[in-house]
Enzyme design. Structure first.
Site, PDB file in Angstrom:
ATOM      1  N   HIS A  66       0.968  -1.282  -0.169  1.00  0.00           N
ATOM      2  CA  HIS A  66       0.118  -0.162  -0.039  1.00  0.00           C
ATOM      3  C   HIS A  66       0.785   1.292  -0.133  1.00  0.00           C
ATOM      4  O   HIS A  66       0.609   2.298  -0.509  1.00  0.00           O
ATOM      5  CB  HIS A  66      -0.757  -0.182   1.167  1.00  0.00           C
ATOM      6  CG  HIS A  66      -2.243  -1.076   0.981  1.00  0.00           C
ATOM      7  ND1 HIS A  66      -2.900  -0.938   0.247  1.00  0.00           N
ATOM      8  CD2 HIS A  66      -2.341  -2.190   1.947  1.00  0.00           C
ATOM      9  CE1 HIS A  66      -3.734  -2.096   0.510  1.00  0.00           C
ATOM     10  NE2 HIS A  66      -3.462  -2.556   1.516  1.00  0.00           N
ATOM     11  N   ASN A 350       8.562  12.289  14.338  1.00  0.00           N
ATOM     12  CA  ASN A 350       9.888  12.406  14.393  1.00  0.00           C
ATOM     13  C   ASN A 350      10.458  12.000  15.831  1.00  0.00           C
ATOM     14  O   ASN A 350      10.507  12.632  16.726  1.00  0.00           O
ATOM     15  CB  ASN A 350      10.371  13.948  14.278  1.00  0.00           C
ATOM     16  CG  ASN A 350      11.817  13.888  13.984  1.00  0.00           C
ATOM     17  OD1 ASN A 350      12.471  12.857  14.336  1.00  0.00           O
ATOM     18  ND2 ASN A 350      12.388  15.056  13.698  1.00  0.00           N
ATOM     19  N   HIS A 354      11.570  13.535  19.452  1.00  0.00           N
ATOM     20  CA  HIS A 354      10.930  13.262  20.581  1.00  0.00           C
ATOM     21  C   HIS A 354      11.619  12.699  21.528  1.00  0.00           C
ATOM     22  O   HIS A 354      11.490  12.991  22.606  1.00  0.00           O
ATOM     23  CB  HIS A 354       9.530  12.258  19.956  1.00  0.00           C
ATOM     24  CG  HIS A 354       8.861  11.790  21.047  1.00  0.00           C
ATOM     25  ND1 HIS A 354       9.137  10.537  21.611  1.00  0.00           N
ATOM     26  CD2 HIS A 354       7.806  12.444  21.734  1.00  0.00           C
ATOM     27  CE1 HIS A 354       8.185  10.558  22.594  1.00  0.00           C
ATOM     28  NE2 HIS A 354       7.289  11.500  22.550  1.00  0.00           N
ATOM     29  N   TYR A 362      11.287  16.933  29.280  1.00  0.00           N
ATOM     30  CA  TYR A 362      10.096  16.595  29.904  1.00  0.00           C
ATOM     31  C   TYR A 362      10.489  15.573  30.925  1.00  0.00           C
ATOM     32  O   TYR A 362      10.145  16.221  32.289  1.00  0.00           O
ATOM     33  CB  TYR A 362       9.234  15.677  29.046  1.00  0.00           C
ATOM     34  CG  TYR A 362       7.911  15.186  29.728  1.00  0.00           C
ATOM     35  CD1 TYR A 362       6.947  15.912  29.777  1.00  0.00           C
ATOM     36  CD2 TYR A 362       7.880  13.832  30.233  1.00  0.00           C
ATOM     37  CE1 TYR A 362       5.624  15.525  30.285  1.00  0.00           C
ATOM     38  CE2 TYR A 362       6.697  13.614  30.965  1.00  0.00           C
ATOM     39  CZ  TYR A 362       5.736  14.150  31.138  1.00  0.00           C
ATOM     40  OH  TYR A 362       4.603  13.735  31.675  1.00  0.00           O
ATOM     41  N   HIS A 389      12.227  26.005  16.511  1.00  0.00           N
ATOM     42  CA  HIS A 389      11.628  26.093  15.042  1.00  0.00           C
ATOM     43  C   HIS A 389      11.285  27.317  14.593  1.00  0.00           C
ATOM     44  O   HIS A 389      11.984  27.627  13.410  1.00  0.00           O
ATOM     45  CB  HIS A 389      10.065  25.338  15.130  1.00  0.00           C
ATOM     46  CG  HIS A 389      10.232  23.713  14.995  1.00  0.00           C
ATOM     47  ND1 HIS A 389      10.645  22.861  16.191  1.00  0.00           N
ATOM     48  CD2 HIS A 389      10.222  22.889  14.110  1.00  0.00           C
ATOM     49  CE1 HIS A 389      10.278  21.848  15.785  1.00  0.00           C
ATOM     50  NE2 HIS A 389      10.185  21.637  14.365  1.00  0.00           N
TER      51      HIS A 389
END
Length: 478
Positions: A66, A350, A354, A362, A389
Protein backbone atom coordinates in the site's frame (compact mmCIF):
# COMPACT_ATOMS: atom_id res chain seq x y z
CA UNK A 1 -0.38 34.17 -29.71
CA UNK A 2 -4.02 33.46 -28.81
CA UNK A 3 -3.59 29.77 -29.67
CA UNK A 4 -0.62 29.37 -27.35
CA UNK A 5 -2.46 31.09 -24.51
CA UNK A 6 -5.44 28.72 -24.91
CA UNK A 7 -3.10 25.74 -25.05
CA UNK A 8 -1.33 26.91 -21.91
CA UNK A 9 -4.64 27.33 -20.03
CA UNK A 10 -5.80 23.88 -21.15
CA UNK A 11 -2.53 22.39 -19.97
CA UNK A 12 -2.80 24.01 -16.56
CA UNK A 13 -6.41 22.78 -16.20
CA UNK A 14 -5.28 19.27 -17.11
CA UNK A 15 -2.51 19.45 -14.48
CA UNK A 16 -5.01 20.60 -11.85
CA UNK A 17 -7.24 17.67 -12.78
CA UNK A 18 -4.36 15.20 -12.49
CA UNK A 19 -3.34 16.65 -9.11
CA UNK A 20 -6.92 16.33 -7.83
CA UNK A 21 -7.05 12.70 -8.98
CA UNK A 22 -3.70 12.10 -7.28
CA UNK A 23 -4.94 13.49 -3.95
CA UNK A 24 -8.16 11.43 -4.18
CA UNK A 25 -6.14 8.30 -4.83
CA UNK A 26 -3.79 9.18 -1.98
CA UNK A 27 -6.71 9.42 0.43
CA UNK A 28 -8.13 6.10 -0.78
CA UNK A 29 -4.78 4.36 -0.38
CA UNK A 30 -4.31 5.85 3.11
CA UNK A 31 -7.71 4.54 4.19
CA UNK A 32 -6.87 1.08 2.87
CA UNK A 33 -3.64 0.78 4.88
CA UNK A 34 -3.62 -2.42 6.93
CA UNK A 35 -3.67 -1.64 10.63
CA UNK A 36 -1.36 -4.57 11.22
CA UNK A 37 1.45 -2.39 9.96
CA UNK A 38 1.62 -0.93 13.45
CA UNK A 39 3.77 -3.95 14.20
CA UNK A 40 6.49 -2.03 12.38
CA UNK A 41 6.52 0.39 15.28
CA UNK A 42 8.43 -1.66 17.86
CA UNK A 43 10.62 0.32 20.25
CA UNK A 44 14.25 -0.01 21.26
CA UNK A 45 15.19 1.44 24.62
CA UNK A 46 18.90 1.51 23.97
CA UNK A 47 19.60 -0.64 27.02
CA UNK A 48 20.64 -3.97 25.65
CA UNK A 49 19.13 -4.67 22.24
CA UNK A 50 20.91 -7.43 20.43
CA UNK A 51 22.59 -7.14 17.07
CA UNK A 52 19.87 -9.23 15.47
CA UNK A 53 16.79 -7.59 16.97
CA UNK A 54 14.05 -5.62 15.15
CA UNK A 55 16.48 -3.22 13.57
CA UNK A 56 15.03 -2.01 10.27
CA UNK A 57 11.37 -1.21 10.87
CA UNK A 58 11.36 2.23 9.23
CA UNK A 59 13.63 1.03 6.43
CA UNK A 60 11.24 -1.80 5.57
CA UNK A 61 8.15 0.41 5.61
CA UNK A 62 8.25 1.27 1.92
CA UNK A 63 8.28 -2.41 1.05
CA UNK A 64 4.62 -2.57 2.14
CA UNK A 65 2.45 -2.75 -1.00
CA UNK A 66 0.00 0.00 0.00
CA UNK A 67 2.77 2.47 0.94
CA UNK A 68 4.77 1.56 -2.15
CA UNK A 69 1.74 2.37 -4.29
CA UNK A 70 1.56 5.84 -2.72
CA UNK A 71 5.30 6.21 -3.43
CA UNK A 72 4.64 5.37 -7.11
CA UNK A 73 1.83 7.94 -7.17
CA UNK A 74 4.23 10.62 -5.99
CA UNK A 75 6.69 9.67 -8.73
CA UNK A 76 3.87 9.93 -11.28
CA UNK A 77 2.99 13.39 -10.01
CA UNK A 78 6.64 14.43 -10.29
CA UNK A 79 6.64 13.31 -13.93
CA UNK A 80 3.54 15.45 -14.50
CA UNK A 81 5.21 18.46 -12.89
CA UNK A 82 8.32 18.07 -15.06
CA UNK A 83 6.25 17.56 -18.23
CA UNK A 84 4.00 20.55 -17.56
CA UNK A 85 6.99 22.78 -16.79
CA UNK A 86 8.78 21.81 -20.01
CA UNK A 87 5.66 22.23 -22.17
CA UNK A 88 4.69 25.60 -20.65
CA UNK A 89 8.26 26.84 -21.09
CA UNK A 90 8.21 25.64 -24.68
CA UNK A 91 4.94 27.52 -25.30
CA UNK A 92 6.25 30.72 -23.67
CA UNK A 93 9.82 30.66 -25.02
CA UNK A 94 9.49 28.59 -28.18
CA UNK A 95 12.19 26.21 -26.88
CA UNK A 96 12.86 23.83 -24.03
CA UNK A 97 14.16 25.73 -21.01
CA UNK A 98 16.10 23.60 -18.54
CA UNK A 99 16.67 26.28 -15.95
CA UNK A 100 17.39 25.58 -12.28
CA UNK A 101 18.12 29.13 -11.15
CA UNK A 102 16.05 28.62 -7.99
CA UNK A 103 18.20 25.68 -6.84
CA UNK A 104 21.40 27.51 -7.71
CA UNK A 105 20.25 30.51 -5.70
CA UNK A 106 18.99 28.49 -2.72
CA UNK A 107 22.33 26.67 -2.30
CA UNK A 108 24.50 29.72 -2.99
CA UNK A 109 27.87 30.34 -1.29
CA UNK A 110 28.24 26.60 -0.72
CA UNK A 111 32.03 26.69 -0.10
CA UNK A 112 31.37 29.00 2.86
CA UNK A 113 28.77 26.54 4.13
CA UNK A 114 31.25 23.67 3.97
CA UNK A 115 34.03 25.59 5.72
CA UNK A 116 31.64 26.80 8.44
CA UNK A 117 30.41 23.25 9.02
CA UNK A 118 33.99 21.97 9.23
CA UNK A 119 34.82 24.50 11.94
CA UNK A 120 31.67 23.61 13.88
CA UNK A 121 32.31 19.88 13.63
CA UNK A 122 36.02 20.04 14.52
CA UNK A 123 35.24 22.15 17.60
CA UNK A 124 32.52 19.67 18.55
CA UNK A 125 34.98 16.84 18.06
CA UNK A 126 37.44 18.30 20.58
CA UNK A 127 35.79 20.62 23.11
CA UNK A 128 32.97 18.61 24.77
CA UNK A 129 34.99 15.37 24.86
CA UNK A 130 38.11 17.06 26.27
CA UNK A 131 36.17 19.11 28.82
CA UNK A 132 34.32 16.03 30.06
CA UNK A 133 37.49 13.98 30.52
CA UNK A 134 39.25 16.86 32.30
CA UNK A 135 36.27 17.31 34.61
CA UNK A 136 35.90 13.56 35.25
CA UNK A 137 39.57 13.18 36.21
CA UNK A 138 39.48 16.05 38.71
CA UNK A 139 35.99 15.28 40.03
CA UNK A 140 36.90 11.75 41.10
CA UNK A 141 40.27 12.69 42.62
CA UNK A 142 40.05 16.35 43.66
CA UNK A 143 38.99 17.52 47.10
CA UNK A 144 36.90 20.33 45.55
CA UNK A 145 34.53 18.64 43.09
CA UNK A 146 31.95 21.44 43.23
CA UNK A 147 34.50 24.06 42.21
CA UNK A 148 35.65 21.95 39.26
CA UNK A 149 32.07 21.26 38.25
CA UNK A 150 31.16 24.97 38.22
CA UNK A 151 34.34 25.92 36.37
CA UNK A 152 34.17 23.25 33.64
CA UNK A 153 30.38 23.58 33.40
CA UNK A 154 30.73 27.31 32.76
CA UNK A 155 33.28 26.70 30.01
CA UNK A 156 30.99 24.09 28.41
CA UNK A 157 28.01 26.45 28.58
CA UNK A 158 30.11 29.24 27.05
CA UNK A 159 31.08 26.90 24.21
CA UNK A 160 27.45 25.92 23.62
CA UNK A 161 26.25 29.54 23.54
CA UNK A 162 29.15 31.20 21.75
CA UNK A 163 31.04 28.48 19.86
CA UNK A 164 28.04 26.56 18.52
CA UNK A 165 25.42 29.29 18.88
CA UNK A 166 26.49 32.86 18.19
CA UNK A 167 29.44 32.29 15.83
CA UNK A 168 27.64 30.15 13.17
CA UNK A 169 24.59 32.42 13.33
CA UNK A 170 26.75 35.50 12.80
CA UNK A 171 28.36 33.86 9.76
CA UNK A 172 24.91 33.26 8.29
CA UNK A 173 23.66 36.78 8.96
CA UNK A 174 26.79 38.72 7.97
CA UNK A 175 27.18 36.89 4.66
CA UNK A 176 23.48 36.90 3.79
CA UNK A 177 23.39 33.19 2.97
CA UNK A 178 20.37 32.03 0.91
CA UNK A 179 17.70 29.81 2.53
CA UNK A 180 18.95 26.28 1.76
CA UNK A 181 22.52 27.13 2.75
CA UNK A 182 21.20 28.70 5.95
CA UNK A 183 19.19 25.61 6.75
CA UNK A 184 22.28 23.39 6.45
CA UNK A 185 24.28 25.45 8.94
CA UNK A 186 21.47 26.19 11.42
CA UNK A 187 20.12 22.62 11.41
CA UNK A 188 23.63 21.31 12.00
CA UNK A 189 24.07 23.89 14.75
CA UNK A 190 20.95 22.65 16.54
CA UNK A 191 21.88 18.99 15.98
CA UNK A 192 25.38 19.39 17.42
CA UNK A 193 24.11 21.34 20.43
CA UNK A 194 21.59 18.59 21.17
CA UNK A 195 24.24 15.90 20.81
CA UNK A 196 26.66 17.77 23.09
CA UNK A 197 23.96 18.04 25.74
CA UNK A 198 23.11 14.34 25.46
CA UNK A 199 26.77 13.27 25.73
CA UNK A 200 27.27 15.28 28.93
CA UNK A 201 23.85 14.45 30.38
CA UNK A 202 24.34 10.69 29.95
CA UNK A 203 27.92 10.50 31.25
CA UNK A 204 28.01 12.96 34.16
CA UNK A 205 25.77 10.78 36.41
CA UNK A 206 28.19 7.87 35.91
CA UNK A 207 31.12 9.93 37.19
CA UNK A 208 29.09 11.23 40.15
CA UNK A 209 28.04 7.67 41.01
CA UNK A 210 31.65 6.46 40.91
CA UNK A 211 32.72 9.09 43.46
CA UNK A 212 29.81 8.32 45.79
CA UNK A 213 30.14 4.55 45.47
CA UNK A 214 33.69 3.19 45.57
CA UNK A 215 32.48 -0.18 44.29
CA UNK A 216 31.12 1.46 41.12
CA UNK A 217 33.24 0.55 38.10
CA UNK A 218 33.66 3.73 36.06
CA UNK A 219 34.52 3.36 32.38
CA UNK A 220 34.79 6.67 30.55
CA UNK A 221 33.67 6.74 26.89
CA UNK A 222 36.39 6.28 24.30
CA UNK A 223 37.00 8.77 21.53
CA UNK A 224 35.87 6.23 18.91
CA UNK A 225 32.52 5.90 20.71
CA UNK A 226 32.11 9.67 20.82
CA UNK A 227 33.05 10.03 17.14
CA UNK A 228 30.53 7.35 16.16
CA UNK A 229 27.82 9.14 18.13
CA UNK A 230 28.45 12.42 16.28
CA UNK A 231 27.62 10.76 12.96
CA UNK A 232 25.00 8.28 14.19
CA UNK A 233 21.37 9.14 13.32
CA UNK A 234 20.33 9.50 16.95
CA UNK A 235 20.38 12.28 19.54
CA UNK A 236 20.60 9.93 22.56
CA UNK A 237 24.15 8.99 23.57
CA UNK A 238 24.97 5.36 24.33
CA UNK A 239 28.36 3.74 24.65
CA UNK A 240 27.21 1.02 22.23
CA UNK A 241 24.38 0.67 19.76
CA UNK A 242 22.93 -2.38 18.00
CA UNK A 243 24.86 -2.92 14.78
CA UNK A 244 24.02 -4.60 11.51
CA UNK A 245 26.51 -7.17 10.18
CA UNK A 246 27.29 -5.48 6.85
CA UNK A 247 26.71 -2.41 4.67
CA UNK A 248 24.43 -2.51 1.62
CA UNK A 249 26.05 0.12 -0.57
CA UNK A 250 23.36 -0.21 -3.22
CA UNK A 251 20.78 0.70 -0.56
CA UNK A 252 22.87 3.75 0.42
CA UNK A 253 23.07 4.91 -3.17
CA UNK A 254 19.34 4.49 -3.62
CA UNK A 255 18.54 6.57 -0.54
CA UNK A 256 20.85 9.42 -1.54
CA UNK A 257 19.43 9.42 -5.07
CA UNK A 258 15.94 9.64 -3.56
CA UNK A 259 17.05 12.65 -1.49
CA UNK A 260 18.25 14.28 -4.70
CA UNK A 261 14.94 13.41 -6.36
CA UNK A 262 13.02 15.03 -3.48
CA UNK A 263 15.12 18.16 -3.93
CA UNK A 264 14.11 18.47 -7.57
CA UNK A 265 10.54 17.56 -6.62
CA UNK A 266 10.43 20.49 -4.18
CA UNK A 267 11.87 22.72 -6.90
CA UNK A 268 8.99 21.87 -9.25
CA UNK A 269 6.43 22.31 -6.46
CA UNK A 270 7.65 25.86 -5.85
CA UNK A 271 8.05 26.68 -9.54
CA UNK A 272 4.61 25.40 -10.60
CA UNK A 273 2.45 25.97 -7.50
CA UNK A 274 4.03 28.65 -5.31
CA UNK A 275 6.04 31.25 -7.20
CA UNK A 276 3.36 32.12 -9.83
CA UNK A 277 0.79 32.65 -7.06
CA UNK A 278 2.83 34.57 -4.51
CA UNK A 279 4.77 36.74 -6.93
CA UNK A 280 1.50 38.49 -7.81
CA UNK A 281 -0.51 38.14 -4.60
CA UNK A 282 2.21 39.81 -2.54
CA UNK A 283 1.62 43.04 -4.46
CA UNK A 284 -2.14 43.08 -3.84
CA UNK A 285 -3.99 44.73 -1.00
CA UNK A 286 -4.17 42.72 2.21
CA UNK A 287 -7.79 41.65 2.73
CA UNK A 288 -9.71 38.69 4.13
CA UNK A 289 -10.82 37.29 0.78
CA UNK A 290 -7.30 37.25 -0.63
CA UNK A 291 -6.02 35.63 2.56
CA UNK A 292 -8.62 32.83 2.51
CA UNK A 293 -7.90 32.09 -1.16
CA UNK A 294 -4.17 32.18 -0.47
CA UNK A 295 -4.43 29.68 2.39
CA UNK A 296 -6.59 27.20 0.48
CA UNK A 297 -4.44 27.49 -2.66
CA UNK A 298 -1.41 26.75 -0.50
CA UNK A 299 -2.75 23.52 1.00
CA UNK A 300 -1.60 21.31 -1.90
CA UNK A 301 1.99 22.64 -2.07
CA UNK A 302 2.10 22.67 1.72
CA UNK A 303 1.06 19.01 1.89
CA UNK A 304 3.58 18.05 -0.78
CA UNK A 305 6.38 19.89 1.04
CA UNK A 306 5.40 18.10 4.28
CA UNK A 307 5.57 14.67 2.62
CA UNK A 308 8.81 15.51 0.82
CA UNK A 309 10.51 16.71 4.01
CA UNK A 310 9.39 13.56 5.83
CA UNK A 311 10.49 11.19 3.08
CA UNK A 312 13.77 12.94 2.21
CA UNK A 313 15.09 13.44 5.74
CA UNK A 314 13.41 11.04 8.15
CA UNK A 315 13.35 8.11 5.74
CA UNK A 316 16.07 8.48 3.11
CA UNK A 317 18.77 10.62 4.75
CA UNK A 318 18.72 8.96 8.17
CA UNK A 319 18.47 5.45 6.73
CA UNK A 320 21.41 6.14 4.41
CA UNK A 321 23.64 7.22 7.31
CA UNK A 322 22.37 4.37 9.46
CA UNK A 323 23.30 1.89 6.73
CA UNK A 324 26.79 3.36 6.25
CA UNK A 325 27.41 3.19 10.01
CA UNK A 326 25.69 -0.23 10.36
CA UNK A 327 23.46 1.50 12.91
CA UNK A 328 20.79 -0.98 13.92
CA UNK A 329 17.95 1.05 15.39
CA UNK A 330 16.01 2.39 12.39
CA UNK A 331 12.98 3.62 14.34
CA UNK A 332 13.20 7.21 13.05
CA UNK A 333 9.42 7.51 12.81
CA UNK A 334 6.34 5.39 13.37
CA UNK A 335 2.99 5.20 11.58
CA UNK A 336 2.11 8.83 12.27
CA UNK A 337 -0.33 8.90 9.33
CA UNK A 338 -2.64 6.54 11.27
CA UNK A 339 -2.78 8.86 14.28
CA UNK A 340 -6.23 9.67 15.65
CA UNK A 341 -4.81 12.21 18.09
CA UNK A 342 -2.27 14.99 17.86
CA UNK A 343 -0.62 13.64 20.99
CA UNK A 344 0.19 10.43 19.09
CA UNK A 345 1.20 12.39 15.99
CA UNK A 346 3.76 14.39 17.98
CA UNK A 347 5.22 11.16 19.39
CA UNK A 348 5.44 9.31 16.08
CA UNK A 349 6.24 11.96 13.44
CA UNK A 350 9.91 12.39 14.43
CA UNK A 351 10.97 9.80 17.00
CA UNK A 352 14.59 11.01 16.98
CA UNK A 353 13.74 14.51 18.24
CA UNK A 354 10.83 13.30 20.36
CA UNK A 355 13.12 10.99 22.36
CA UNK A 356 15.53 13.86 23.06
CA UNK A 357 12.72 16.15 24.20
CA UNK A 358 11.18 13.39 26.32
CA UNK A 359 14.38 12.40 28.15
CA UNK A 360 16.14 15.75 28.50
CA UNK A 361 13.27 18.25 28.70
CA UNK A 362 10.13 16.48 29.90
CA UNK A 363 11.67 13.93 32.29
CA UNK A 364 14.34 16.31 33.62
CA UNK A 365 11.65 18.94 34.25
CA UNK A 366 9.69 16.40 36.28
CA UNK A 367 12.90 15.35 38.07
CA UNK A 368 13.60 18.93 39.13
CA UNK A 369 10.01 19.50 40.28
CA UNK A 370 9.64 16.24 42.17
CA UNK A 371 7.48 14.63 39.44
CA UNK A 372 4.81 17.27 39.86
CA UNK A 373 3.37 19.73 37.33
CA UNK A 374 3.12 17.30 34.41
CA UNK A 375 1.07 19.86 32.52
CA UNK A 376 3.83 22.39 33.11
CA UNK A 377 6.38 19.90 31.80
CA UNK A 378 4.33 19.38 28.63
CA UNK A 379 3.95 23.14 28.18
CA UNK A 380 7.70 23.56 28.62
CA UNK A 381 8.37 20.92 25.94
CA UNK A 382 6.02 22.71 23.52
CA UNK A 383 7.69 26.05 24.27
CA UNK A 384 11.22 24.72 23.70
CA UNK A 385 10.19 23.05 20.44
CA UNK A 386 8.29 26.11 19.20
CA UNK A 387 11.14 28.52 20.03
CA UNK A 388 13.75 26.36 18.27
CA UNK A 389 11.58 25.89 15.18
CA UNK A 390 10.85 29.62 14.97
CA UNK A 391 14.53 30.46 15.51
CA UNK A 392 15.49 28.22 12.57
CA UNK A 393 12.91 29.80 10.25
CA UNK A 394 13.71 33.38 11.34
CA UNK A 395 17.44 33.00 10.69
CA UNK A 396 17.05 31.09 7.43
CA UNK A 397 14.36 33.34 5.93
CA UNK A 398 15.92 36.55 7.22
CA UNK A 399 12.80 37.94 8.92
CA UNK A 400 10.82 37.46 12.13
CA UNK A 401 7.24 36.33 11.51
CA UNK A 402 6.23 33.94 14.33
CA UNK A 403 3.48 32.08 12.46
CA UNK A 404 4.86 28.64 13.30
CA UNK A 405 5.36 29.64 16.94
CA UNK A 406 1.74 30.75 17.24
CA UNK A 407 0.48 27.57 15.56
CA UNK A 408 2.61 25.49 17.93
CA UNK A 409 1.68 27.28 21.13
CA UNK A 410 -1.99 27.98 20.37
CA UNK A 411 -3.49 25.37 18.06
CA UNK A 412 -0.81 22.74 18.74
CA UNK A 413 -1.37 22.87 22.49
CA UNK A 414 -5.15 23.02 22.08
CA UNK A 415 -5.26 20.03 19.73
CA UNK A 416 -2.89 18.11 22.00
CA UNK A 417 -5.49 18.25 24.79
CA UNK A 418 -8.64 18.04 22.66
CA UNK A 419 -7.43 15.32 20.26
CA UNK A 420 -5.89 13.15 22.99
CA UNK A 421 -5.11 9.43 23.05
CA UNK A 422 -8.65 8.45 24.05
CA UNK A 423 -9.89 9.62 20.66
CA UNK A 424 -10.27 6.57 18.43
CA UNK A 425 -11.91 5.87 15.11
CA UNK A 426 -11.47 7.05 11.49
CA UNK A 427 -13.22 10.39 12.04
CA UNK A 428 -10.46 11.56 14.37
CA UNK A 429 -7.82 10.60 11.83
CA UNK A 430 -9.69 12.70 9.24
CA UNK A 431 -9.81 15.63 11.68
CA UNK A 432 -6.08 15.26 12.32
CA UNK A 433 -5.29 15.31 8.60
CA UNK A 434 -7.63 18.26 7.99
CA UNK A 435 -5.94 20.33 10.69
CA UNK A 436 -2.50 19.29 9.44
CA UNK A 437 -3.24 20.25 5.83
CA UNK A 438 -4.81 23.55 6.87
CA UNK A 439 -1.82 24.38 9.06
CA UNK A 440 0.56 23.66 6.18
CA UNK A 441 -1.48 25.96 3.94
CA UNK A 442 -1.27 28.77 6.51
CA UNK A 443 2.51 28.34 6.82
CA UNK A 444 3.19 28.30 3.08
CA UNK A 445 0.85 31.25 2.45
CA UNK A 446 2.03 33.61 5.18
CA UNK A 447 5.76 32.90 4.96
CA UNK A 448 5.70 33.18 1.13
CA UNK A 449 3.80 36.47 1.30
CA UNK A 450 6.31 37.86 3.79
CA UNK A 451 9.26 36.62 1.72
CA UNK A 452 8.13 38.59 -1.35
CA UNK A 453 7.05 41.61 0.72
CA UNK A 454 10.56 41.84 2.16
CA UNK A 455 11.88 42.12 -1.40
CA UNK A 456 9.22 44.37 -2.88
CA UNK A 457 9.24 46.84 0.04
CA UNK A 458 12.76 47.01 1.50
CA UNK A 459 13.47 49.48 4.33
CA UNK A 460 16.68 51.52 4.20
CA UNK A 461 17.10 52.01 7.95
CA UNK A 462 14.54 49.84 9.74
CA UNK A 463 13.96 50.39 13.44
CA UNK A 464 13.65 47.53 15.91
CA UNK A 465 9.85 47.72 15.71
CA UNK A 466 10.04 47.61 11.89
CA UNK A 467 11.97 44.34 12.13
CA UNK A 468 9.27 42.83 14.35
CA UNK A 469 6.31 44.03 12.25
CA UNK A 470 5.45 41.81 9.24
CA UNK A 471 6.24 43.68 6.02
CA UNK A 472 3.39 41.94 4.17
CA UNK A 473 0.86 43.88 6.28
CA UNK A 474 1.94 47.22 4.81
CA UNK A 475 3.53 46.37 1.43
CA UNK A 476 0.96 47.13 -1.28
CA UNK A 477 2.93 47.83 -4.45
CA UNK A 478 0.89 47.42 -7.61
Amino acid sequence: SLWSQHLKLDLMKELDSQVSEFMDGLIEESVSLDLTQTSLSGEWTGTGASDTGPLSQSGELFEVNHIRTIYHMFIALLVLFIFSTLVVDFIDEGRLVLDFDLLVYAFGQFPLVVSTWMCMFLSMLVVPFALFHVWAGHYTSSGHPIVWSVLVGSVFLLYQVYGLGILPTSVVLKNGLPPASCFIIIMEQVRLMMKAHSFVRENVPKVVASRNDKNYSLILPHFSQYLYFLFAPTLIYRDNYPRNPHIRWGYVGTKFSQVLGCLFYAYYVFVRLCIPQFRSISMQLFDLRAMVLCVFNSILPGALVLFLAFFAFLHCWLNAFAEMLRFGDRMFYKDWWNSTSFANYYRTWNVVVHDWLYYYVYKDYLLMTGKRFRTGAMLFVFTVSAVVHEYILAICFGFFYPVLFCLFMCFGMMFNFILHDQRKGPIWNIIMWTALFLGQGVLICLYSQEWYAQRYCPLDEPSFLDLLKPRSWTCHQI
